[in-house]
Design an enzyme around this catalytic site. Structure first.
Site, mmCIF file in Angstrom:
data_model
loop_
_atom_site.group_PDB
_atom_site.id
_atom_site.type_symbol
_atom_site.label_atom_id
_atom_site.label_comp_id
_atom_site.label_asym_id
_atom_site.label_seq_id
_atom_site.Cartn_x
_atom_site.Cartn_y
_atom_site.Cartn_z
ATOM 1 N N MET A 18 -62.260 -16.164 -9.859
ATOM 2 C CA MET A 18 -62.804 -17.240 -9.028
ATOM 3 C C MET A 18 -62.406 -18.611 -9.551
ATOM 4 O O MET A 18 -62.120 -19.524 -8.781
ATOM 5 C CB MET A 18 -64.332 -17.151 -8.950
ATOM 6 C CG MET A 18 -64.849 -16.222 -7.888
ATOM 7 S SD MET A 18 -66.564 -16.592 -7.430
ATOM 8 C CE MET A 18 -67.411 -16.478 -9.011
ATOM 9 N N ASP A 60 -64.029 -23.233 -25.708
ATOM 10 C CA ASP A 60 -65.132 -22.309 -25.963
ATOM 11 C C ASP A 60 -66.380 -23.003 -25.432
ATOM 12 O O ASP A 60 -66.861 -23.974 -26.017
ATOM 13 C CB ASP A 60 -65.265 -22.024 -27.461
ATOM 14 C CG ASP A 60 -66.412 -21.069 -27.787
ATOM 15 O OD1 ASP A 60 -67.318 -20.889 -26.944
ATOM 16 O OD2 ASP A 60 -66.419 -20.508 -28.896
ATOM 17 N N VAL A 61 -66.878 -22.533 -24.295
ATOM 18 C CA VAL A 61 -67.956 -23.239 -23.599
ATOM 19 C C VAL A 61 -69.268 -23.254 -24.374
ATOM 20 O O VAL A 61 -70.196 -23.983 -24.008
ATOM 21 C CB VAL A 61 -68.199 -22.646 -22.187
ATOM 22 C CG1 VAL A 61 -67.015 -22.920 -21.279
ATOM 23 C CG2 VAL A 61 -68.512 -21.149 -22.252
ATOM 24 N N TYR A 150 -78.071 -10.867 -17.774
ATOM 25 C CA TYR A 150 -77.289 -11.508 -16.722
ATOM 26 C C TYR A 150 -78.216 -12.214 -15.734
ATOM 27 O O TYR A 150 -78.031 -13.393 -15.415
ATOM 28 C CB TYR A 150 -76.421 -10.482 -15.996
ATOM 29 C CG TYR A 150 -75.511 -11.094 -14.945
ATOM 30 C CD1 TYR A 150 -74.361 -11.781 -15.329
ATOM 31 C CD2 TYR A 150 -75.806 -11.004 -13.596
ATOM 32 C CE1 TYR A 150 -73.532 -12.366 -14.382
ATOM 33 C CE2 TYR A 150 -74.977 -11.584 -12.638
ATOM 34 C CZ TYR A 150 -73.835 -12.264 -13.036
ATOM 35 O OH TYR A 150 -73.023 -12.843 -12.090
ATOM 36 N N LYS A 154 -78.662 -16.313 -15.049
ATOM 37 C CA LYS A 154 -78.331 -16.883 -13.749
ATOM 38 C C LYS A 154 -79.541 -17.552 -13.096
ATOM 39 O O LYS A 154 -79.396 -18.531 -12.361
ATOM 40 C CB LYS A 154 -77.732 -15.811 -12.839
ATOM 41 C CG LYS A 154 -76.371 -15.312 -13.320
ATOM 42 C CD LYS A 154 -75.353 -16.446 -13.462
ATOM 43 C CE LYS A 154 -73.966 -15.954 -13.804
ATOM 44 N NZ LYS A 154 -72.978 -17.053 -13.894
ATOM 45 N N THR A 185 -62.995 -9.889 -7.906
ATOM 46 C CA THR A 185 -62.376 -10.537 -9.063
ATOM 47 C C THR A 185 -62.083 -9.496 -10.137
ATOM 48 O O THR A 185 -62.647 -8.396 -10.117
ATOM 49 C CB THR A 185 -63.317 -11.591 -9.672
ATOM 50 O OG1 THR A 185 -64.496 -10.925 -10.189
ATOM 51 C CG2 THR A 185 -63.726 -12.634 -8.655
#
Length: 244
Positions: A18, A60-61, A150, A154, A185
């Site tokens: 994405m 590296d976020v 997860y 989110k 994806t």
């Protein structure tokens, strides 16, 4: 007229999937885009493909110092940042009793803490640009239940979006979240998931999974001035799953 003419964007996780779809559409619509990802080979290849209006930097976020470096380099290359797409993320689908603390903390760091760091770090640059748009990629699991870790992360992205929208409105910075459903994806189709996804698609009202470009079209709208009065909101692209 190009819908993102004059915009400077950073897209995290922009090397493939994405993220790459967002990058391609942004460049097509006139933006200058920094592709930020840990996947160096794929990120460099995409930047080369797209030409002078796209560059790649390793990010590296989960590291605040790395965020500051990427924003400084983006300003040096293109000017102040006016669009940030917090797209980077990972999935995890394990029962809670089998999930280790290390696994839980990893998904929270990548999916949740990174969004906080990105929003915080980009504010000075967006103030120079006299406003901007932050698009946080959440999930339908930021609206309804799913796997531990997860789902938690989110839902947090959804909450941070609302808090950020309220806190940054006076700078002319808008913050919205996008909630994709089942999107075709590499992350989705890893391992033996392909057959399971085909079966699941039968239960989607639209009877199919989405192409990444269908999410990108929504992200483009939020990045552009067309959405100038939208902030703190959830935008769902799921083929009707959450309407059931």
């Amino acid at each position: 007229m190009s819908r993102l003419a004059g915009k400077v964007a950073i897209v995290t996780g922009g090397a493939r999937g994405m993220g790459a779809s967002h990058v391609r559409l942004f460049v097509k619509e006139g933006a200058k885009v920094m592709i930020a990802d840990i996947l160096e080979q794929e990120g460099q290849a995409l930047a080369t493909e797209l030409g002078e209006n796209a560059k790649f930097l390793k990010l590296d976020v989960t590291k605040e110092d790395n965020w500051k470096e990427v924003i400084a380099e983006t300003e040096k290359a293109f000017g102040p940042v006016s669009v940030l797409v917090n797209n980077a993320g990972i999935t995890m689908n394990k029962p809670i009793e089998e999930t280790t603390e290390a696994e839980y903390r990893r998904i929270i760091d990548i999916n949740q803490v990174s969004v906080f760091l990105g929003m915080k770090s980009v504010i000075p640059s967006m103030k120079k640009a006299e406003g901007g748009s932050i698009v946080n990629i959440s999930s339908i699991n930021g609206l309804v239940g799913g796997a531990i870790g997860y789902t938690d992360s989110k839902f947090a992205v959804r909450g941070m979006t609302k808090a950020g929208a309220l806190g940054l409105a006076h700078y002319g910075i808008r913050v919205n979240s996008v909630h994709p459903g089942v999107i075709e994806t590499p992350m989705l189709l890893q391992g033996d998931a392909k057959d399971a996804i085909k079966e699941f698609a039968k239960f989607i009202p639209n009877k199919r999974v989405a192409k990444p470009e269908e999410v990108s079209n929504l992200v483009l709208y939020l990045a552009s001035d067309e959405s100038s009065y939208s902030t703190g909101s959830e935008f769902v692209v799921d083929g009707g799953i959450t309407a059931q």
